[in-house]
Design a protein around this motif. Structure first.
Motif, PDB file in Angstrom:
ATOM      1  N   GLU A  17       0.838  -1.193   0.000  1.00 35.65           N
ATOM      2  CA  GLU A  17       0.000   0.000   0.000  1.00 35.65           C
ATOM      3  C   GLU A  17       0.880   1.252   0.000  1.00 35.65           C
ATOM      4  OE1 GLU A  17      -3.365   2.178   2.778  1.00 35.65           O
ATOM      5  OE2 GLU A  17      -2.466   0.304   3.448  1.00 35.65           O
ATOM      6  N   ARG A  18       0.532   2.183  -0.853  1.00 29.99           N
ATOM      7  CA  ARG A  18       1.280   3.445  -0.914  1.00 29.99           C
ATOM      8  C   ARG A  18       0.642   4.415   0.068  1.00 29.99           C
ATOM      9  NH1 ARG A  18       4.267   5.078  -5.686  1.00 29.99           N
ATOM     10  NH2 ARG A  18       2.990   6.946  -5.708  1.00 29.99           N
ATOM     11  N   LEU A  19       1.249   4.529   1.218  1.00 29.27           N
ATOM     12  CA  LEU A  19       0.766   5.427   2.254  1.00 29.27           C
ATOM     13  C   LEU A  19       1.114   6.862   1.891  1.00 29.27           C
ATOM     14  CD1 LEU A  19       1.930   3.351   5.327  1.00 29.27           C
ATOM     15  CD2 LEU A  19      -0.376   3.462   4.361  1.00 29.27           C
ATOM     16  N   ARG A  20       0.246   7.788   2.271  1.00 29.99           N
ATOM     17  CA  ARG A  20       0.471   9.204   1.968  1.00 29.99           C
ATOM     18  C   ARG A  20       1.660   9.759   2.769  1.00 29.99           C
ATOM     19  NH1 ARG A  20      -0.807  13.740  -0.345  1.00 29.99           N
ATOM     20  NH2 ARG A  20      -1.456  15.588   0.805  1.00 29.99           N
ATOM     21  N   TYR A  21       1.879   9.246   3.988  1.00 31.13           N
ATOM     22  CA  TYR A  21       2.965   9.719   4.855  1.00 31.13           C
ATOM     23  C   TYR A  21       3.749   8.513   5.340  1.00 31.13           C
ATOM     24  CZ  TYR A  21       5.353  11.458   9.005  1.00 31.13           C
ATOM     25  OH  TYR A  21       6.300  11.771   9.938  1.00 31.13           O
ATOM     26  N   ARG A  22       5.059   8.613   5.307  1.00 33.31           N
ATOM     27  CA  ARG A  22       5.912   7.553   5.850  1.00 33.31           C
ATOM     28  C   ARG A  22       7.081   8.187   6.589  1.00 33.31           C
ATOM     29  NH1 ARG A  22       7.150   3.010   1.528  1.00 33.31           N
ATOM     30  NH2 ARG A  22       7.992   2.087   3.420  1.00 33.31           N
ATOM     31  N   LEU A  23       7.463   7.569   7.685  1.00 33.04           N
ATOM     32  CA  LEU A  23       8.668   7.962   8.420  1.00 33.04           C
ATOM     33  C   LEU A  23       9.640   6.800   8.304  1.00 33.04           C
ATOM     34  CD1 LEU A  23      10.245   9.883  10.229  1.00 33.04           C
ATOM     35  CD2 LEU A  23       9.210   8.750  12.194  1.00 33.04           C
ATOM     36  N   ILE A  24      10.712   7.018   7.600  1.00 39.13           N
ATOM     37  CA  ILE A  24      11.716   5.980   7.363  1.00 39.13           C
ATOM     38  C   ILE A  24      12.836   6.159   8.386  1.00 39.13           C
ATOM     39  CG2 ILE A  24      13.258   4.961   5.636  1.00 39.13           C
ATOM     40  CD1 ILE A  24      10.182   4.985   4.938  1.00 39.13           C
ATOM     41  N   THR A  25      13.185   5.085   9.054  1.00 42.19           N
ATOM     42  CA  THR A  25      14.264   5.122  10.043  1.00 42.19           C
ATOM     43  C   THR A  25      15.217   3.964   9.801  1.00 42.19           C
ATOM     44  OG1 THR A  25      13.034   3.793  11.648  1.00 42.19           O
ATOM     45  CG2 THR A  25      12.791   6.188  11.803  1.00 42.19           C
ATOM     46  N   GLY A  26      16.432   4.123  10.269  1.00 37.93           N
ATOM     47  CA  GLY A  26      17.404   3.049  10.172  1.00 37.93           C
ATOM     48  C   GLY A  26      18.806   3.582  10.369  1.00 37.93           C
ATOM     49  N   PRO A  27      19.773   2.673  10.375  1.00 38.94           N
ATOM     50  CA  PRO A  27      21.169   3.099  10.504  1.00 38.94           C
ATOM     51  C   PRO A  27      21.521   4.080   9.386  1.00 38.94           C
ATOM     52  CG  PRO A  27      20.989   0.714  10.699  1.00 38.94           C
ATOM     53  CD  PRO A  27      19.649   1.218  10.265  1.00 38.94           C
ATOM     54  N   ASP A  28      22.300   5.090   9.704  1.00 35.66           N
ATOM     55  CA  ASP A  28      22.713   6.094   8.724  1.00 35.66           C
ATOM     56  C   ASP A  28      23.819   5.499   7.855  1.00 35.66           C
ATOM     57  OD1 ASP A  28      23.010   8.476   7.351  1.00 35.66           O
ATOM     58  OD2 ASP A  28      24.311   9.366   8.872  1.00 35.66           O
ATOM     59  N   ASN A  29      23.395   4.801   6.813  1.00 33.88           N
ATOM     60  CA  ASN A  29      24.351   4.152   5.923  1.00 33.88           C
ATOM     61  C   ASN A  29      23.829   4.194   4.487  1.00 33.88           C
ATOM     62  OD1 ASN A  29      22.335   2.201   5.776  1.00 33.88           O
ATOM     63  ND2 ASN A  29      23.358   0.804   7.199  1.00 33.88           N
ATOM     64  N   ALA A  30      24.544   3.562   3.573  1.00 38.66           N
ATOM     65  CA  ALA A  30      24.167   3.590   2.163  1.00 38.66           C
ATOM     66  C   ALA A  30      22.801   2.942   1.934  1.00 38.66           C
ATOM     67  CB  ALA A  30      25.235   2.899   1.317  1.00 38.66           C
TER      68      ALA A  30
END
Length: 57
Positions: A2-15
């Motif tokens: 599902e293509r959500l209108r808002y997303r918060l992406i988190t994770g290690p700061d890497n490539a």
């Protein structure tokens, strides 16, 4: 997926984090606000909100 209108992406700061954000931008999402960074032990965790513009925007 599902293509959500808002997303918060988190994770290690890497490539891989940058690839995830780049892929969402290619799908039509746009960055929303500034990225955020926090530390978890020796790791840096990044977060970036993205939004999917509506037809009306």
């Amino acid at each position: 997926m599902e293509r959500l209108r808002y997303r918060l992406i988190t994770g290690p700061d890497n490539a891989e984090f940058c690839r995830r954000i780049s892929a969402l931008l290619e799908e039509g999402y746009v960055l929303h606000g500034s990225p955020t960074l926090t530390c978890k032990g020796d790791s840096v965790i990044a977060g970036q909100a993205v939004i999917l513009p509506s037809e009306q925007d």
